[in-house]
Design a protein around this motif. Structure first.
Motif, PDB file in Angstrom:
ATOM      1  N   GLU A   1     110.014   5.400 -44.602  1.00  0.00           N
ATOM      2  CA  GLU A   1     109.299   4.766 -46.279  1.00  0.00           C
ATOM      3  C   GLU A   1     110.215   4.014 -46.440  1.00  0.00           C
ATOM      4  OE1 GLU A   1     108.516   7.846 -45.760  1.00  0.00           O
ATOM      5  OE2 GLU A   1     106.732   9.073 -46.777  1.00  0.00           O
ATOM      6  N   ALA A   2     111.129   4.241 -46.869  1.00  0.00           N
ATOM      7  CA  ALA A   2     112.572   3.616 -48.110  1.00  0.00           C
ATOM      8  C   ALA A   2     112.564   2.342 -47.045  1.00  0.00           C
ATOM      9  CB  ALA A   2     113.830   4.443 -48.391  1.00  0.00           C
ATOM     10  N   ILE A   3     112.909   2.109 -45.921  1.00  0.00           N
ATOM     11  CA  ILE A   3     113.138   1.368 -44.693  1.00  0.00           C
ATOM     12  C   ILE A   3     112.614   0.117 -44.666  1.00  0.00           C
ATOM     13  CG2 ILE A   3     113.907   0.657 -42.418  1.00  0.00           C
ATOM     14  CD1 ILE A   3     116.384   2.394 -44.044  1.00  0.00           C
ATOM     15  N   ILE A   4     110.970   0.876 -44.331  1.00  0.00           N
ATOM     16  CA  ILE A   4     109.799  -0.519 -44.836  1.00  0.00           C
ATOM     17  C   ILE A   4     110.037  -0.860 -45.494  1.00  0.00           C
ATOM     18  CG2 ILE A   4     107.672  -0.275 -44.210  1.00  0.00           C
ATOM     19  CD1 ILE A   4     107.935   1.986 -41.814  1.00  0.00           C
ATOM     20  N   GLN A   5     109.772  -0.565 -46.683  1.00  0.00           N
ATOM     21  CA  GLN A   5     109.728  -0.857 -48.415  1.00  0.00           C
ATOM     22  C   GLN A   5     111.318  -1.852 -48.310  1.00  0.00           C
ATOM     23  OE1 GLN A   5     107.653  -0.548 -49.955  1.00  0.00           O
ATOM     24  NE2 GLN A   5     108.502  -2.087 -52.252  1.00  0.00           N
TER      25      GLN A   5
ATOM     26  N   LEU B   1     111.548  17.784 -36.471  1.00  0.00           N
ATOM     27  CA  LEU B   1     111.336  16.456 -37.609  1.00  0.00           C
ATOM     28  C   LEU B   1     113.487  16.492 -37.803  1.00  0.00           C
ATOM     29  CD1 LEU B   1     110.583  14.605 -40.155  1.00  0.00           C
ATOM     30  CD2 LEU B   1     111.427  16.498 -41.812  1.00  0.00           C
ATOM     31  N   ILE B   2     114.169  16.994 -38.124  1.00  0.00           N
ATOM     32  CA  ILE B   2     115.319  16.484 -38.090  1.00  0.00           C
ATOM     33  C   ILE B   2     115.779  16.285 -37.178  1.00  0.00           C
ATOM     34  CG2 ILE B   2     117.912  17.635 -38.046  1.00  0.00           C
ATOM     35  CD1 ILE B   2     117.249  20.035 -40.349  1.00  0.00           C
ATOM     36  N   GLU B   3     116.252  16.557 -35.537  1.00  0.00           N
ATOM     37  CA  GLU B   3     115.201  15.781 -34.161  1.00  0.00           C
ATOM     38  C   GLU B   3     115.401  14.672 -33.803  1.00  0.00           C
ATOM     39  OE1 GLU B   3     114.355  18.310 -31.136  1.00  0.00           O
ATOM     40  OE2 GLU B   3     115.876  19.766 -31.314  1.00  0.00           O
ATOM     41  N   PHE B   4     114.434  14.329 -34.678  1.00  0.00           N
ATOM     42  CA  PHE B   4     113.495  13.341 -35.001  1.00  0.00           C
ATOM     43  C   PHE B   4     114.867  11.777 -35.766  1.00  0.00           C
ATOM     44  CE2 PHE B   4     110.636   9.772 -37.507  1.00  0.00           C
ATOM     45  CZ  PHE B   4     110.295   9.568 -36.390  1.00  0.00           C
TER      46      PHE B   4
ATOM     47  N   GLN C   1     104.938   8.814 -36.172  1.00  0.00           N
ATOM     48  CA  GLN C   1     105.763   9.758 -35.724  1.00  0.00           C
ATOM     49  C   GLN C   1     106.158  10.573 -37.110  1.00  0.00           C
ATOM     50  OE1 GLN C   1     107.931   9.422 -32.528  1.00  0.00           O
ATOM     51  NE2 GLN C   1     107.469   7.013 -32.233  1.00  0.00           N
ATOM     52  N   TYR C   2     106.935  10.723 -38.069  1.00  0.00           N
ATOM     53  CA  TYR C   2     107.190  10.717 -39.116  1.00  0.00           C
ATOM     54  C   TYR C   2     106.438  11.401 -39.768  1.00  0.00           C
ATOM     55  CZ  TYR C   2     110.520  11.616 -43.287  1.00  0.00           C
ATOM     56  OH  TYR C   2     110.552  12.516 -44.645  1.00  0.00           O
ATOM     57  N   LYS C   3     105.177  10.969 -40.578  1.00  0.00           N
ATOM     58  CA  LYS C   3     104.144  11.810 -40.751  1.00  0.00           C
ATOM     59  C   LYS C   3     103.884  12.638 -40.441  1.00  0.00           C
ATOM     60  CE  LYS C   3     104.012   9.103 -44.656  1.00  0.00           C
ATOM     61  NZ  LYS C   3     103.888   9.271 -45.780  1.00  0.00           N
ATOM     62  N   GLU C   4     103.119  12.498 -39.219  1.00  0.00           N
ATOM     63  CA  GLU C   4     102.844  13.716 -38.033  1.00  0.00           C
ATOM     64  C   GLU C   4     103.583  14.761 -38.345  1.00  0.00           C
ATOM     65  OE1 GLU C   4     101.308  14.736 -33.661  1.00  0.00           O
ATOM     66  OE2 GLU C   4     101.994  12.727 -33.677  1.00  0.00           O
ATOM     67  N   LEU C   5     105.135  14.479 -37.727  1.00  0.00           N
ATOM     68  CA  LEU C   5     106.084  15.893 -37.749  1.00  0.00           C
ATOM     69  C   LEU C   5     106.646  16.425 -39.579  1.00  0.00           C
ATOM     70  CD1 LEU C   5     109.012  14.271 -35.919  1.00  0.00           C
ATOM     71  CD2 LEU C   5     107.362  16.293 -35.417  1.00  0.00           C
ATOM     72  N   GLN C   6     105.740  15.299 -40.652  1.00  0.00           N
ATOM     73  CA  GLN C   6     106.026  15.875 -42.132  1.00  0.00           C
ATOM     74  C   GLN C   6     104.721  16.877 -42.585  1.00  0.00           C
ATOM     75  OE1 GLN C   6     106.137  13.123 -44.520  1.00  0.00           O
ATOM     76  NE2 GLN C   6     108.019  13.713 -45.813  1.00  0.00           N
ATOM     77  N   LEU C   7     104.199  16.159 -41.947  1.00  0.00           N
ATOM     78  CA  LEU C   7     102.498  17.150 -42.112  1.00  0.00           C
ATOM     79  C   LEU C   7     103.068  18.316 -40.780  1.00  0.00           C
ATOM     80  CD1 LEU C   7      99.794  16.912 -43.598  1.00  0.00           C
ATOM     81  CD2 LEU C   7      98.505  16.080 -41.076  1.00  0.00           C
TER      82      LEU C   7
ATOM     83  N   LYS D   1     109.680   0.619 -33.348  1.00  0.00           N
ATOM     84  CA  LYS D   1     108.567  -0.715 -34.310  1.00  0.00           C
ATOM     85  C   LYS D   1     109.022   0.401 -35.241  1.00  0.00           C
ATOM     86  CE  LYS D   1     108.024  -4.368 -31.733  1.00  0.00           C
ATOM     87  NZ  LYS D   1     109.278  -5.337 -32.118  1.00  0.00           N
ATOM     88  N   LEU D   2     109.021  -0.263 -36.605  1.00  0.00           N
ATOM     89  CA  LEU D   2     109.247   0.908 -37.675  1.00  0.00           C
ATOM     90  C   LEU D   2     107.448   1.739 -37.827  1.00  0.00           C
ATOM     91  CD1 LEU D   2     111.421  -0.929 -39.595  1.00  0.00           C
ATOM     92  CD2 LEU D   2     111.721   0.908 -39.165  1.00  0.00           C
ATOM     93  N   ASN D   3     106.761   0.763 -37.980  1.00  0.00           N
ATOM     94  CA  ASN D   3     105.622   1.414 -38.094  1.00  0.00           C
ATOM     95  C   ASN D   3     104.924   2.679 -37.436  1.00  0.00           C
ATOM     96  OD1 ASN D   3     105.115  -0.341 -35.924  1.00  0.00           O
ATOM     97  ND2 ASN D   3     103.111  -0.669 -36.466  1.00  0.00           N
ATOM     98  N   GLN D   4     105.970   2.849 -35.570  1.00  0.00           N
ATOM     99  CA  GLN D   4     105.597   3.826 -34.754  1.00  0.00           C
ATOM    100  C   GLN D   4     106.495   4.580 -35.322  1.00  0.00           C
ATOM    101  OE1 GLN D   4     103.211   3.861 -32.626  1.00  0.00           O
ATOM    102  NE2 GLN D   4     102.678   1.805 -32.589  1.00  0.00           N
ATOM    103  N   ILE D   5     107.552   4.181 -35.951  1.00  0.00           N
ATOM    104  CA  ILE D   5     108.342   5.222 -36.113  1.00  0.00           C
ATOM    105  C   ILE D   5     107.843   6.030 -37.484  1.00  0.00           C
ATOM    106  CG2 ILE D   5     110.447   6.187 -37.133  1.00  0.00           C
ATOM    107  CD1 ILE D   5     111.547   3.049 -35.444  1.00  0.00           C
ATOM    108  N   LEU D   6     106.499   5.444 -38.336  1.00  0.00           N
ATOM    109  CA  LEU D   6     106.308   5.843 -39.544  1.00  0.00           C
ATOM    110  C   LEU D   6     105.493   6.812 -39.216  1.00  0.00           C
ATOM    111  CD1 LEU D   6     106.237   5.830 -42.368  1.00  0.00           C
ATOM    112  CD2 LEU D   6     105.154   4.388 -42.823  1.00  0.00           C
TER     113      LEU D   6
END
Length: 204
Positions: free
Chosen positions: A86-90, A73-76, A158-164, A151-156
């Motif tokens: 999520e904050a960036i997208i908002q 997650l940190i590397e990502f 990946q982030y959600k998967e790592l967070q999960l 793209k931000l939705n693709q980044i989100l």
């Protein structure tokens, strides 16, 4: 001759040794009790150790998985220089909404101006401004979604998967901690140790 008799009422086992001399009987009794105590106690300790060792290994494995997921997650986050997508997208959505509102406002100004002063030099400036706002809205929307990994939705995603993965590993660790504590309690409750109530004595 060696006799071991269990007393159902008291739960004790009585050991009797008969030989050609009282001294030999006493020594044999002491030796048998010593070996029995060592065998039973070592056996119980070994069983408890194996059970606890397995539970501890599972907990250690859960710790290692957490560290791996935290590192990923940190590397990502370092790679994309984003802490919370999520904050960036908002913020991006709010910026797009602001641009759209500004565009609508200028379109109303342009329509009003064309109706009241069709030859006004301001009309060209408004049309240029509206065109620029359209381009900016398109650029901002393009940053939000698309097949590109940047793209931000693709980044989100990946982030959600790592967070999960991290949340799942944390849940696994909590489960492993509970299993370890339960195993410790069970090991204490089910342990059986050999105790000598009365030492061997010389026969009459």
């Amino acid at each position: 001759k060696i006799f071991a008799e269990a007393d159902d009422y008291s739960g004790l086992t009585y050991l009797t040794v008969e030989s050609f001399s009282p001294d030999l009987s006493q020594k044999l009794s002491e030796y048998i009790l010593q070996k029995t105590e060592q065998f039973i106690n070592d056996l119980n300790k070994g069983i408890a150790h194996k059970r606890l060792s397995f539970a501890q290994d599972e907990l250690n494995r859960a710790h290692n998985v957490i560290k791996q997921n935290e590192t990923a997650l940190i590397e990502f986050q370092n790679k994309y220089k984003i802490i919370h997508p999520e904050a960036i997208i908002q913020a991006q959505l709010e910026a797009i909404q602001t641009l759209r509102l500004e565009k609508i406002h200028k379109e109303i100004q342009l329509a009003t101006l064309k109706a009241s002063s069709p030859n006004s030099p301001i009309i060209n400036d408004l049309e240029s401004s509206i065109s620029n706002l359209n381009k900016e809205v398109e650029n901002q929307e393009a940053m939000l979604s698309g097949p590109d990994a940047q793209k931000l939705n693709q980044i989100l995603a990946q982030y959600k998967e790592l967070q999960l993965n991290l949340e799942l590993s944390l849940n696994l660790r909590r489960g492993a901690e509970l299993i370890l504590e339960k195993t410790r309690a069970e090991a204490i409750a089910t342990s059986r140790f050999f105790s000598v109530i009365q030492n061997p004595y010389l026969s009459d």
